[in-house]
Write a protein that holds these residues in place. Structure first.
Motif, PDB file in Angstrom:
ATOM      1  N   GLY A  31      -0.487   3.864  -3.402  1.00  0.00           N
ATOM      2  CA  GLY A  31      -1.239   4.065  -2.045  1.00  0.00           C
ATOM      3  C   GLY A  31      -2.402   5.164  -2.095  1.00  0.00           C
ATOM      4  N   ARG A  32      -3.488   4.750  -1.409  1.00  0.00           N
ATOM      5  CA  ARG A  32      -4.484   5.953  -1.598  1.00  0.00           C
ATOM      6  C   ARG A  32      -5.420   5.530  -0.160  1.00  0.00           C
ATOM      7  N   PHE A  33      -6.287   6.524  -0.016  1.00  0.00           N
ATOM      8  CA  PHE A  33      -7.353   6.431   0.829  1.00  0.00           C
ATOM      9  C   PHE A  33      -8.689   6.163   0.002  1.00  0.00           C
ATOM     10  N   LEU A  34      -9.513   5.030   0.537  1.00  0.00           N
ATOM     11  CA  LEU A  34     -10.561   4.925  -0.252  1.00  0.00           C
ATOM     12  C   LEU A  34     -11.559   5.869  -0.170  1.00  0.00           C
ATOM     13  N   ALA A  78      -6.965   2.793   4.433  1.00  0.00           N
ATOM     14  CA  ALA A  78      -5.885   2.962   3.384  1.00  0.00           C
ATOM     15  C   ALA A  78      -5.522   1.648   2.533  1.00  0.00           C
ATOM     16  N   GLN A  79      -5.259   1.727   1.297  1.00  0.00           N
ATOM     17  CA  GLN A  79      -5.078   0.592   0.521  1.00  0.00           C
ATOM     18  C   GLN A  79      -3.802   0.869  -0.422  1.00  0.00           C
ATOM     19  N   VAL A  80      -3.087  -0.361  -0.572  1.00  0.00           N
ATOM     20  CA  VAL A  80      -1.912  -0.488  -1.197  1.00  0.00           C
ATOM     21  C   VAL A  80      -1.897  -1.532  -2.221  1.00  0.00           C
ATOM     22  N   VAL A 130      -2.201  -6.846  -3.334  1.00  0.00           N
ATOM     23  CA  VAL A 130      -3.228  -5.849  -2.631  1.00  0.00           C
ATOM     24  C   VAL A 130      -3.112  -6.075  -1.326  1.00  0.00           C
ATOM     25  N   GLY A 131      -3.318  -4.941  -0.245  1.00  0.00           N
ATOM     26  CA  GLY A 131      -3.516  -4.853   1.063  1.00  0.00           C
ATOM     27  C   GLY A 131      -4.353  -3.679   1.654  1.00  0.00           C
ATOM     28  N   ASN A 132      -5.251  -3.733   2.481  1.00  0.00           N
ATOM     29  CA  ASN A 132      -5.900  -2.836   3.254  1.00  0.00           C
ATOM     30  C   ASN A 132      -5.570  -2.779   4.633  1.00  0.00           C
TER      31      ASN A 132
END
Length: 445
Positions: A354-357, A369-371, A403-405
């Protein structure tokens, strides 16, 4: 009455010959045909030396001879390490020799002299015709297998026979069938006892009186004595230091390690005990199943190293139960019981990132936020935020091909930790358990 004295090869022993009149001491000694220091022949050699079976059971060979006048006699077999026997002058010209004292030679002649034990021989030898005393071929093992929790069946065949150097001699028994029996060394003492009856059958089933380990062999006998097979072992296996992981990330190896000990019987001249030996090159099979109600299947196999250690690392593609199985083994040592470990569940966890672009933004700015996960499944995740006391659910985020955003507006200044929670799901019909990503931080100014 005929006095018979026999002296054995190795330390002197005293036997007793019982006749119809009295019990007379019987001694045995190995002597050459001509005793050391004896006087060269003053008497004529005995003649007409013959050999024949003395009894229907073929346990004794009867030697008869002729001579001029009553003389004491020395009788021996012209073979390796022969026994010598002595008869008095007033006895009949006849002697019965136990067959097993003549056994094991390809060519034997009985020599009869005039003479005594003390004075040596006083005549040349009178000789019988040549005959053989070959033992039956020893048993060669074919298989050893448990047939019940406490029984074993052993199968064998006779080794290749030695060619008869004297076919048709007077002591040959055409068509005679060898007999066999199994002798085992049970318990805590170095002693072998019969565990099957004597039989012409080339297999035997016997009961295990004590727990392994123990040893056994097959004894073959004919009219001339016993032949012995090699000794074989019944051993048991112990698994030591087994390690099966409880959880592994998807796509990573589930490394399973352990060691094997083969426990064998060891004996001093008297007591026996069981002790471990490293079991090198033993086959180790890894089995798996989906759950306790599913059948086991083979994942892979390996062999132990020189110290009995093994390692096998299947790729983790789903949650399943593992066990390690060591099959039973029959080889030149004997029979080794196998062993199986208990079942251990290894959870498969998806790899989650998980991260923030853009992890650093201004108040009111849009953030994403992307997973992403492996395997690339279509599942619904949950974005969570730490509020200083607990993780709070913020939003469901659907993943497509892993992948999800989720995009939202930053409305709180400061630093806040987030994470994605992936629930348990099934991928390619294999179950995976839940997993969370590592924490990732959004800084809003």
């Amino acid at each position: 009455m005929k006095l018979l004295i026999r002296l054995p090869r190795a330390p002197m022993r005293r036997l007793t010959l019982t006749t119809g009149l009295a019990a007379i001491p019987l001694l045995a000694l190995n002597l050459p045909a001509q005793a050391a220091g004896s006087t060269v022949a003053a008497d004529p050699a005995p003649t007409g030396v013959t050999v024949a079976w003395a009894d229907v059971a073929h346990t004794k060979v009867r030697v008869t001879w002729n001579e001029t006048g009553p003389l004491p006699n020395v009788i021996n077999s012209q073979a390796v390490e022969p026994y010598s026997y002595y008869t008095p002058a007033d006895g009949p010209n006849q002697l019965d020799i136990p067959a097993n004292e003549l056994g094991g030679h390809p060519a034997v002649r009985i020599a009869v002299y005039a003479g005594t034990e003390a004075g040596g021989t006083t005549s040349p030898a009178g000789l019988s015709t040549e005959f053989d005393t070959l033992l039956a071929p020893a048993a060669v093992f074919d298989s050893i297998a448990p047939v019940a929790p406490d029984k074993f069946t052993v199968k064998w065949h006779p080794d290749k026979p030695v060619d008869d150097p004297n076919p048709g001699d007077k002591l040959d028994l055409p068509g005679a069938i060898p007999q066999y029996e199994v002798l085992a060394n049970y318990g805590n003492f170095n002693q072998y006892d019969p565990v099957t009856p004597q039989s012409p059958a080339t297999q035997g089933t016997f009961k295990q009186l004590t727990a392994p380990a123990f040893r056994f062999y097959v004894r073959t006998y004919n009219e001339w004595g016993f032949a012995y097979s090699d000794v074989r072992r019944i051993d048991f296996e112990k698994m030591v230091g087994l390690s099966i992981p409880s959880a592994v990330d998807y796509g990573k190896p589930a490394t399973i390690r352990g060691g094997l000990e083969r426990w064998q019987q060891a004996c001093d001249p008297g007591p026996c005990w069981s002790m471990p030996w490293s079991d090198a090159q033993r086959t180790v099979v890894l089995q798996a199943r989906t759950n306790a109600s599913s059948p086991w299947y083979v994942v892979g196999s390996t062999r132990t190293d020189s110290k009995g250690a093994f390692s096998i690392a299947p790729t983790t593609l789903g949650t399943r139960q593992y066990r390690v199985v060591v099959p039973d083994l029959y080889n030149q040592i004997g029979f080794g019981f196998g062993v199986a470990s208990g079942a251990v569940t290894t959870l498969a966890k998806p790899q989650v990132s998980g991260r923030f672009l853009d992890p650093t933004v201004k108040y009111g700015q849009k953030v994403t936020a992307q997973v992403s996960i492996a395997p690339p499944a279509n599942v619904r995740s949950t974005l969570q935020r730490w509020d200083g006391k607990a993780w709070r659910d913020l939003k469901w985020v659907n993943l497509t091909k892993g992948v999800g955003n989720y995009t939202f507006t930053a409305t709180q200044r400061g630093r806040y930790a987030y994470r994605f929670l992936i629930p348990a799901f099934t991928y390619a019909r294999r179950p995976l358990t839940w997993q969370v990503s590592a924490n990732f931080v959004l800084t809003t100014s």
